[in-house]
Design a protein around this motif. Structure first.
Motif, PDB file in Angstrom:
ATOM      1  N   ALA A 124       1.094  -6.389   3.716  1.00 10.96           N
ATOM      2  CA  ALA A 124       2.514  -6.306   4.039  1.00 10.96           C
ATOM      3  C   ALA A 124       3.304  -6.852   2.860  1.00 10.96           C
ATOM      4  O   ALA A 124       3.078  -7.986   2.425  1.00 10.96           O
ATOM      5  N   ALA A 125       4.222  -6.064   2.324  1.00 15.27           N
ATOM      6  CA  ALA A 125       4.967  -6.443   1.117  1.00 15.27           C
ATOM      7  C   ALA A 125       6.454  -6.239   1.330  1.00 15.27           C
ATOM      8  O   ALA A 125       6.872  -5.313   2.048  1.00 15.27           O
ATOM      9  N   TRP A 126       7.262  -7.099   0.702  1.00 11.35           N
ATOM     10  CA  TRP A 126       8.717  -6.978   0.750  1.00 11.35           C
ATOM     11  C   TRP A 126       9.273  -7.458  -0.591  1.00 11.35           C
ATOM     12  O   TRP A 126       8.862  -8.484  -1.119  1.00 11.35           O
ATOM     13  N   ARG A 127      10.213  -6.711  -1.105  1.00 16.72           N
ATOM     14  CA  ARG A 127      10.844  -7.054  -2.382  1.00 16.72           C
ATOM     15  C   ARG A 127      11.956  -8.057  -2.151  1.00 16.72           C
ATOM     16  O   ARG A 127      12.762  -7.907  -1.228  1.00 16.72           O
ATOM     17  N   LEU A 128      12.023  -9.103  -3.014  1.00 21.48           N
ATOM     18  CA  LEU A 128      13.056 -10.130  -2.946  1.00 21.48           C
ATOM     19  C   LEU A 128      13.740 -10.248  -4.300  1.00 21.48           C
ATOM     20  O   LEU A 128      13.086 -10.142  -5.342  1.00 21.48           O
ATOM     21  N   ASP A 129      15.056 -10.471  -4.286  1.00 23.43           N
ATOM     22  CA  ASP A 129      15.765 -10.686  -5.535  1.00 23.43           C
ATOM     23  C   ASP A 129      15.594 -12.138  -5.984  1.00 23.43           C
ATOM     24  O   ASP A 129      14.905 -12.928  -5.339  1.00 23.43           O
ATOM     25  N   ALA A 130      16.223 -12.482  -7.098  1.00 25.64           N
ATOM     26  CA  ALA A 130      16.030 -13.821  -7.664  1.00 25.64           C
ATOM     27  C   ALA A 130      16.565 -14.921  -6.761  1.00 25.64           C
ATOM     28  O   ALA A 130      16.176 -16.084  -6.900  1.00 25.64           O
ATOM     29  N   HIS A 131      17.487 -14.586  -5.829  1.00 27.26           N
ATOM     30  CA  HIS A 131      18.066 -15.582  -4.927  1.00 27.26           C
ATOM     31  C   HIS A 131      17.280 -15.698  -3.626  1.00 27.26           C
ATOM     32  O   HIS A 131      17.670 -16.456  -2.737  1.00 27.26           O
ATOM     33  N   GLY A 132      16.204 -14.920  -3.479  1.00 31.14           N
ATOM     34  CA  GLY A 132      15.392 -15.012  -2.283  1.00 31.14           C
ATOM     35  C   GLY A 132      15.822 -14.115  -1.155  1.00 31.14           C
ATOM     36  O   GLY A 132      15.359 -14.289  -0.022  1.00 31.14           O
ATOM     37  N   ASN A 133      16.690 -13.143  -1.430  1.00 32.45           N
ATOM     38  CA  ASN A 133      17.166 -12.238  -0.389  1.00 32.45           C
ATOM     39  C   ASN A 133      16.292 -10.985  -0.339  1.00 32.45           C
ATOM     40  O   ASN A 133      16.016 -10.380  -1.376  1.00 32.45           O
ATOM     41  N   PRO A 134      15.848 -10.552   0.854  1.00 34.83           N
ATOM     42  CA  PRO A 134      15.071  -9.303   0.957  1.00 34.83           C
ATOM     43  C   PRO A 134      15.897  -8.102   0.529  1.00 34.83           C
ATOM     44  O   PRO A 134      17.077  -7.982   0.871  1.00 34.83           O
ATOM     45  N   VAL A 135      15.280  -7.219  -0.228  1.00 29.41           N
ATOM     46  CA  VAL A 135      15.951  -6.025  -0.745  1.00 29.41           C
ATOM     47  C   VAL A 135      15.197  -4.796  -0.237  1.00 29.41           C
ATOM     48  O   VAL A 135      13.970  -4.725  -0.343  1.00 29.41           O
ATOM     49  N   GLY A 136      15.948  -3.832   0.294  1.00 30.82           N
ATOM     50  CA  GLY A 136      15.330  -2.593   0.748  1.00 30.82           C
ATOM     51  C   GLY A 136      14.525  -2.787   2.017  1.00 30.82           C
ATOM     52  O   GLY A 136      14.768  -3.698   2.825  1.00 30.82           O
ATOM     53  N   ALA A 137      13.551  -1.926   2.200  1.00 29.62           N
ATOM     54  CA  ALA A 137      12.714  -1.934   3.395  1.00 29.62           C
ATOM     55  C   ALA A 137      11.338  -2.476   3.056  1.00 29.62           C
ATOM     56  O   ALA A 137      10.883  -2.397   1.920  1.00 29.62           O
ATOM     57  N   PRO A 138      10.631  -3.030   4.044  1.00 25.03           N
ATOM     58  CA  PRO A 138       9.273  -3.533   3.782  1.00 25.03           C
ATOM     59  C   PRO A 138       8.312  -2.379   3.537  1.00 25.03           C
ATOM     60  O   PRO A 138       8.540  -1.247   3.956  1.00 25.03           O
ATOM     61  N   ARG A 139       7.224  -2.676   2.865  1.00 22.34           N
ATOM     62  CA  ARG A 139       6.184  -1.691   2.575  1.00 22.34           C
ATOM     63  C   ARG A 139       4.861  -2.163   3.179  1.00 22.34           C
ATOM     64  O   ARG A 139       4.610  -3.362   3.280  1.00 22.34           O
ATOM     65  N   ARG A 140       4.052  -1.197   3.554  1.00 26.95           N
ATOM     66  CA  ARG A 140       2.744  -1.492   4.134  1.00 26.95           C
ATOM     67  C   ARG A 140       1.691  -0.658   3.410  1.00 26.95           C
ATOM     68  O   ARG A 140       1.840   0.568   3.291  1.00 26.95           O
ATOM     69  N   PHE A 141       0.622  -1.318   2.945  1.00 26.66           N
ATOM     70  CA  PHE A 141      -0.447  -0.649   2.221  1.00 26.66           C
ATOM     71  C   PHE A 141      -1.749  -0.860   3.008  1.00 26.66           C
ATOM     72  O   PHE A 141      -2.308  -1.961   3.028  1.00 26.66           O
ATOM     73  N   ASP A 142      -2.202   0.184   3.667  1.00 26.14           N
ATOM     74  CA  ASP A 142      -3.352   0.094   4.569  1.00 26.14           C
ATOM     75  C   ASP A 142      -4.659   0.264   3.804  1.00 26.14           C
ATOM     76  O   ASP A 142      -4.718   0.914   2.752  1.00 26.14           O
ATOM     77  N   TYR A 143      -5.725  -0.308   4.367  1.00 27.60           N
ATOM     78  CA  TYR A 143      -7.084  -0.082   3.874  1.00 27.60           C
ATOM     79  C   TYR A 143      -8.046  -0.249   5.047  1.00 27.60           C
ATOM     80  O   TYR A 143      -7.752  -0.933   6.039  1.00 27.60           O
ATOM     81  N   ASP A 144      -9.184   0.393   4.944  1.00 27.57           N
ATOM     82  CA  ASP A 144     -10.218   0.374   5.978  1.00 27.57           C
ATOM     83  C   ASP A 144     -11.458  -0.307   5.418  1.00 27.57           C
ATOM     84  O   ASP A 144     -12.050   0.177   4.457  1.00 27.57           O
ATOM     85  N   LEU A 145     -11.858  -1.426   6.008  1.00 24.69           N
ATOM     86  CA  LEU A 145     -12.966  -2.225   5.487  1.00 24.69           C
ATOM     87  C   LEU A 145     -14.254  -1.994   6.258  1.00 24.69           C
ATOM     88  O   LEU A 145     -15.135  -2.855   6.266  1.00 24.69           O
ATOM     89  N   THR A 146     -14.373  -0.859   6.928  1.00 28.73           N
ATOM     90  CA  THR A 146     -15.627  -0.515   7.572  1.00 28.73           C
ATOM     91  C   THR A 146     -16.472   0.336   6.623  1.00 28.73           C
ATOM     92  O   THR A 146     -15.954   0.967   5.711  1.00 28.73           O
ATOM     93  N   GLY A 147     -17.773   0.349   6.873  1.00 29.17           N
ATOM     94  CA  GLY A 147     -18.649   1.165   6.037  1.00 29.17           C
ATOM     95  C   GLY A 147     -19.351   0.348   4.977  1.00 29.17           C
ATOM     96  O   GLY A 147     -19.499  -0.877   5.059  1.00 29.17           O
ATOM     97  N   THR A 148     -19.755   1.035   3.922  1.00 25.23           N
ATOM     98  CA  THR A 148     -20.540   0.412   2.852  1.00 25.23           C
ATOM     99  C   THR A 148     -19.664  -0.471   1.963  1.00 25.23           C
ATOM    100  O   THR A 148     -18.427  -0.413   2.016  1.00 25.23           O
ATOM    101  N   ALA A 149     -20.327  -1.253   1.118  1.00 26.29           N
ATOM    102  CA  ALA A 149     -19.598  -2.130   0.198  1.00 26.29           C
ATOM    103  C   ALA A 149     -18.805  -1.312  -0.815  1.00 26.29           C
ATOM    104  O   ALA A 149     -17.684  -1.702  -1.192  1.00 26.29           O
ATOM    105  N   GLU A 150     -19.362  -0.186  -1.271  1.00 24.19           N
ATOM    106  CA  GLU A 150     -18.638   0.661  -2.220  1.00 24.19           C
ATOM    107  C   GLU A 150     -17.376   1.230  -1.592  1.00 24.19           C
ATOM    108  O   GLU A 150     -16.315   1.312  -2.235  1.00 24.19           O
ATOM    109  N   HIS A 151     -17.455   1.615  -0.312  1.00 24.55           N
ATOM    110  CA  HIS A 151     -16.272   2.147   0.376  1.00 24.55           C
ATOM    111  C   HIS A 151     -15.205   1.072   0.551  1.00 24.55           C
ATOM    112  O   HIS A 151     -14.008   1.320   0.349  1.00 24.55           O
ATOM    113  N   ARG A 152     -15.619  -0.133   0.920  1.00 26.81           N
ATOM    114  CA  ARG A 152     -14.645  -1.217   1.087  1.00 26.81           C
ATOM    115  C   ARG A 152     -13.973  -1.561  -0.236  1.00 26.81           C
ATOM    116  O   ARG A 152     -12.753  -1.796  -0.279  1.00 26.81           O
TER     117      ARG A 152
END
Length: 541
Positions: A317-345
């Motif tokens: 879960a990621a959110w961009r903040l300006d130098a004053h600590g204010n959230p800018v824009g919309a949050p972003r979500r970067f998914d991953y699946d940790l099931t399966g083999t070590a190479e897949h993870r």
């Protein structure tokens, strides 16, 4: 119980080494036969050397190291003997570190069980300290387990003091798979192939000043791979000076130019050849050290703001903040699946990180992450029957993600700031989740935690305003807001008047002196010393 002291944010140093891999294609049957013979022969020597090193224990010194190398040289070569003894030393040191971690885990389990046994049955605990056990039956079972862990701890401490370690060449997990072939869906023949492949030794350290940076496993700039054969297998050579040239050629797609520059300048490059028995492929891995990257000052990393990142079991879960600590824009979500083999993870983690890094690169921002360490959180005794939570914590790719993030960020020139992870999720949800939720956007607890992480990296407190309100109206109370710093231009200026129902009837010029402290009747201001006369009071008739 008071809050623990928070560690200051710091800029994470860059990686100290590089490793790239390429497939050895178009190998002939003769090439594979030679690789099998060389790997098995050197693997047997490595096993014998590891036994000698473990037998020496804490009394091992440089003289014994030299004696081990001299014993291996007649059956291989001086350089192969050096690679084997160094790999043995690294393996022994790694096992000692794992032994210490095991002792610390046992100590944590013993402390937790002893504390819970000292409490009355059924007593509830808090978020930080577990309570008593739920029933007398569980109390009795844990009392027996306490004695088991205490005995294991005593044995582990005695082994560490004596310098005794336990190492399985080929891996303990693969060794135990031999007894569960049906569950692993393997035949004995297939398992034997994997076991032999893991126990082979085909790796050599580089040496600067030598041809192409490595005399044992040599790779030319055009991709030709040749191996220095051990003395008993010198009759298999197909090139001068007891070397065997493989039919396959390598071409590193990633960092290929850096590798070519090193081998052309005859700088040290280490190589490792290994077989993937499941795919029937051979791979060559090249690695070398790099000088430490100059760390960017923390103030410079904060100049344009940061991207706060909250690490979870299945997404970032990621959110961009300006130098004053204010959230800018919309949050972003970067998914991953940790099931399966070590190479897949590993591929899933890299795919999520590259999307995060490209987003931060477009806005020229640093990345703020938590300095997580779940060593104490994953113990079985701390969370008791909460298997779901233990599995969640254990499944978070903390170490793998941290290593990947630092290496990939350094390649793109992005600074990584690490912060103390204490209370970020709790305070983020308390101060930011509801204010950032709108009719069209539902802010999750993880999004709010990303904002809290980013604010801590920027040096701002997580809460939006200081509390409580001022005790009196004197100027010494200061401003309640913490968003604007004392030197910010326009900090004491009037707020802009927005036309509307509340300001439509305001007369022109009204409130012009609202921020002029000298025009107010306050202590220490010039208006206090101006001549003043009370108006006469109207008298009733």
């Amino acid at each position: 119980m008071g809050l623990r002291e928070l560690a200051a944010p710091f800029v994470v140093p860059g990686p100290s080494g590089v490793a790239v891999r390429d497939r050895l294609k178009q190998l002939t049957a003769g090439d594979e036969k030679v690789l099998h013979l060389v790997g098995d022969h050197l693997g047997a020597l490595a096993a014998r050397d590891l036994k000698a090193r473990c037998g020496a224990g804490l009394e091992h010194d440089s003289d014994q190291w030299a004696a081990r190398k001299r014993a291996l040289t007649p059956e291989s070569s001086s350089r192969w003997a050096g690679s084997i003894t160094k790999a043995t030393h690294d393996q022994w040191a790694l096992t000692r570190r794992g032994q210490l971690a095991h002792i610390q885990s046992l100590e944590a389990g013993v402390r937790t069980i002893a504390h819970r046994l000292s409490l009355p049955v059924g007593e509830k605990g808090s978020r930080k300290v577990p309570g008593g056990y739920r029933s007398k039956r569980e109390w009795h079972a844990k009392a027996r387990r306490l004695h088991v862990l205490a005995d294991r701890l005593e044995v582990a401490r005695a082994e560490r003091e004596a310098g005794r370690v336990r190492v399985v060449r080929g891996g303990k997990r693969l060794l135990n798979t031999r007894h569960h072939l049906d569950t692993a869906q393997l035949t004995e023949e297939r398992w034997r192939e994997r076991w032999q492949a893991e126990r082979r030794f085909l790796q050599a350290d580089g040496e600067s000043g030598k041809r192409y940076g490595n005399e044992t496993i040599r790779v030319s700039p055009d991709g030709e791979v040749s191996i220095k054969l051990p003395a008993p297998l010198a009759h298999l050579a197909n090139a001068p000076h007891g070397r065997y040239v493989l039919a396959a050629r390598v071409c590193f797609a990633h960092r290929g130019e850096q590798w070519r520059d090193r081998v052309t300048a005859h700088r040290a490059v280490a190589y490792r050849i290994h077989e993937d028995t499941a795919r029937g492929r051979w791979y060559l891995t090249a690695s070398w050290t790099i000088p430490p990257v100059k760390t960017v000052p923390l103030s410079a990393a904060r100049a344009h703001g940061v991207v706060g990142v909250d690490t979870n079991a299945d997404h970032l879960a990621a959110w961009r903040l300006d130098a004053h600590g204010n959230p800018v824009g919309a949050p972003r979500r970067f998914d991953y699946d940790l099931t399966g083999t070590a190479e897949h993870r590993d591929a899933q983690v890299r795919h999520a990180l590259i999307r995060l890094l490209h987003w931060a690169k477009r806005h020229s921002l640093a990345i703020a992450v938590e300095d997580l360490d779940f060593t104490a959180e994953t113990t079985r005794e701390k969370h008791g029957r909460n298997k779901r939570f233990r599995k969640l914590i254990s499944g978070m790719p903390v170490a793998r993600l941290r290593a990947r993030l630092v290496a990939m960020a350094a390649e793109l020139g992005i600074t990584v700031i690490a912060v103390d992870p204490a209370y970020t999720s709790r305070w983020g949800a308390q101060h930011w989740q509801q204010p950032l939720t709108t009719t069209t956007r539902k802010t999750t607890r993880h999004d709010a935690a990303a904002v809290a992480i980013g604010r801590r990296a920027l040096g701002h407190p997580i809460r939006r305003r200081t509390a409580p309100p001022p005790a009196h109206r004197s100027d010494e109370q200061g401003h309640r807001t913490v968003q604007a710093r004392p030197g910010t231009p326009g900090r004491e200026g009037n707020r802009p008047r927005i036309p509307g129902p509340r300001t439509r009837s305001v007369l022109p010029g009204r409130g012009a002196n609202a921020v002029n402290q000298n025009a107010q009747h306050r202590s220490g201001r010039p208006a206090e010393h101006e001549p003043w006369q009370q108006d006469s009071l109207p008298l009733s008739p």
